[in-house]
Design a protein around this motif. Structure first.
Motif, PDB file in Angstrom:
ATOM      1  N   THR A   1       0.859  -1.194   0.000  1.00  0.00           N
ATOM      2  CA  THR A   1       0.000   0.000   0.000  1.00  0.00           C
ATOM      3  C   THR A   1       0.887   1.232   0.000  1.00  0.00           C
ATOM      4  OG1 THR A   1      -0.141   0.057   2.419  1.00  0.00           O
ATOM      5  CG2 THR A   1      -1.852  -1.175   1.236  1.00  0.00           C
TER       6      THR A   1
ATOM      7  N   SER B   1       0.142   5.572  -0.275  1.00  0.00           N
ATOM      8  CA  SER B   1      -0.823   6.652  -0.487  1.00  0.00           C
ATOM      9  C   SER B   1      -0.269   7.926   0.134  1.00  0.00           C
ATOM     10  CB  SER B   1      -2.184   6.313   0.128  1.00  0.00           C
ATOM     11  OG  SER B   1      -2.076   6.179   1.537  1.00  0.00           O
TER      12      SER B   1
ATOM     13  N   SER C   1      -2.548   7.021  -4.707  1.00  0.00           N
ATOM     14  CA  SER C   1      -2.556   5.740  -3.999  1.00  0.00           C
ATOM     15  C   SER C   1      -2.193   4.652  -5.003  1.00  0.00           C
ATOM     16  CB  SER C   1      -3.933   5.456  -3.375  1.00  0.00           C
ATOM     17  OG  SER C   1      -4.932   5.374  -4.388  1.00  0.00           O
TER      18      SER C   1
END
Length: 545
Positions: A200, A202, A211
């Motif tokens: 992930t 972002s 993101s």
């Protein structure tokens, strides 16, 4: 046996006394500063600790307050208000390996660590809480504020302060990388030597957000499973081709792309409100890639395109232009075709320009002498349509204007071997009105045929004043570009034909036959020489080379 038992109890008591004295010694300001000074003298590092604290409710956790640590002869690597060390049974065989090291309210200055040095400590978990990061080297400009995160395990090595294999989860209020600021950055993932996976990612950048996910293989191949950019607006000092060059050269796979309302302002170009979606975007292209791009406007130099739309599909070695349309010069342009990567051939099945009102730039002739980019070796247009256009050239040497012009062409080879030209194809041209060097011409019509050897304008028809005029023109495609022009007319002002060609221009009007030959330095320049005659019912005049 009793003696041995007493001896063991005595040793344990002695050890307990030593630990108690040592514990009390470390708890004192004088004691901890003395130990810090001893470590600094006995090792290649300098250490300063102002206070040592411990809470028996957490017996394996020890806190060091107001800590400064670094290499001898170098400024501090770490400055922190609170450093917490959590012990583990591993301390028995590796005293400097901890279960957890927690840094709170501290500053890490990476440039103050020599790359060849390996830090003597390690931990199962390295925890950062509100930590500031600095690395002001010009080639690795990096800084961050309020970093919170955890790295497991932490095993630093030479030129790898964070270690070579670990998992991580970090957030930062602000990060600067190479002078680019990112806010509210969040990242999780893992690293295994040269292999990096970010599960992930972002944050906020340039008044927008982003993101996505990305990974790097051991051989340096980047893969981006997903990337989304929203409402990003920024300025750059780079030209458009400079900005795009890293993306065209890098080995990268972008599987899902989503861009919403992206705006970029360059030194002489602007992209306003761009949105795009893409799947399987790979460099080099994959056989299944797809990209759709829309924008409110694009400005490059003095040229502006409104509401451009582009749909591309990768098909093995080819890049298919499924749809292209844009507003330009108060008209519209549409096209579809494909580009072959291996050969560099751009083949357009259709190219249409409708209701264009365009004044040619001053350097348009020089532009046609420049070579095409290396990626495009030839341009073929199978079906060309230019409808109801207005073209204007205000060059003082030979101004012209074509009003309500219509052109239809088939199999036009507009570039070959990176050179602009008209190397093959047929076309038909009509203009309701035209002006050549301030001479008005009406209802101009002709057909055109081109090959590698010659360019032929057949059945030229027009009205000059009230008189009809017909003729043919043949031009060699190869230097010195010899040409032959024949014209016949009736009730045509003679001055319209002779004002630029004859030393003594003719006056009056009437019938005529013109035979003219010459050579051109290039197809876009004035003749190098002329040789011909104009014949009327009453006289003949000649222009000599």
């Amino acid at each position: 046996m009793k003696l041995l038992l007493k001896l063991l109890l005595s040793l344990m008591l002695l050890l307990l006394i030593v630990l108690s004295v040592g514990y009390a010694f470390l708890r004192s300001h004088w004691g901890i500063t003395t130990v810090s000074r001893w470590i600094s003298d006995a090792t290649p590092y300098h250490l300063s600790v102002q206070r040592f604290t411990h809470d028996w409710s957490h017996p394996l956790r020890f806190e060091l307050n107001t800590v400064t640590f670094g290499e001898d002869g170098q400024p501090a690597l770490l400055i922190t208000d609170k450093l917490t060390l959590t012990l583990t049974a591993h301390q028995l065989i590796s005293p400097l390996h901890f279960s957890r090291i927690t840094i709170e309210q501290g500053t890490l200055v990476l440039s103050n660590l020599t790359p060849e040095v390996t830090l003597p400590v390690s931990a199962d978990h390295l925890v950062l809480q509100a930590v500031k990061l600095l690395n002001p080297y010009p080639t690795h400009c990096l800084s961050a504020k309020k970093i919170d995160g955890i790295l497991s395990p932490w095993q630093p090595s030479q030129q790898a302060l964070l270690g070579k294999k670990f998992t991580f989860a970090f957030s930062a209020q602000m990060v600067n990388i190479a002078h680019q600021q990112f806010d509210k950055l969040v990242a999780t993932g893992n690293k295994d030597h040269e292999r990096l996976i970010i599960n992930t990612l972002s944050g906020a950048v340039e008044r927008g957000t982003f993101s996505g996910q990305l990974s790097r293989s051991a051989d340096g191949q980047w893969q981006v499973p997903s990337l989304q950019l929203d409402n990003i607006r920024f300025q750059t000092t780079k030209r458009l081709n400079e900005l795009l060059r890293p993306f065209t050269l890098a080995a990268i796979e972008l599987h899902n792309l989503s861009i919403n309302h992206l705006s970029i302002v360059g030194p002489d170009w602007v992209i306003n409100d761009l949105s795009a979606t893409g799947q399987h975007l790979v460099n080099p292209p994959s056989p299944s890639g797809h990209l759709v791009v829309d924008a409110q406007s694009v400005v490059i130099g003095t040229e502006e395109w409104s509401k451009p739309h582009l749909t591309l599909t990768a098909q093995n070695d080819a890049l298919s232009i499924d749809k292209f349309n844009v507003g330009w010069a108060r008209g519209t342009v549409t096209a579809r075709g494909q580009w072959q990567k291996s050969s560099g051939n751009l083949s357009l099945d259709e190219l249409s320009l409708n209701d264009i009102r365009y004044t040619l730039p001053e350097n348009w002739r020089a532009f046609l002498h420049t070579e095409l980019p290396q990626a495009i070796s030839s341009i073929t247009v199978k079906s060309f349509n230019f409808n109801n256009g207005l073209l204007i050239d205000v060059t003082p040497q030979f101004p012209f204007q074509m009003t309500a012009a219509h052109i239809t062409g088939n199999q036009l080879l507009l570039a070959e071997q990176h050179r602009w030209g008209l190397w093959a194809g047929t076309a038909e041209y009509y203009a309701a009105a035209a002006t050549f060097n301030r001479q008005d011409v009406r209802a101009l019509w002709f057909t055109l045929e081109a090959n590698n050897e010659t360019l032929v304008l057949r059945d030229i028809k027009s009205l000059v004043d009230e008189g009809p005029m017909v003729g043919n023109l043949t031009v060699s495609q190869q230097p010195p570009h010899t040409f032959a022009l024949t014209l016949r007319g009736d009730k045509v002002p003679y001055a319209a034909l002779t004002a630029r060609l004859w030393p003594q221009p003719l006056s009056g009007r009437g019938s005529f036959t013109l035979q003219l030959k010459g050579a051109l330095p290039s197809l876009l320049e004035a003749p190098a020489y002329l040789d011909g005659t104009i014949t009327t019912p009453t006289f003949t005049q000649r222009v000599a080379p």
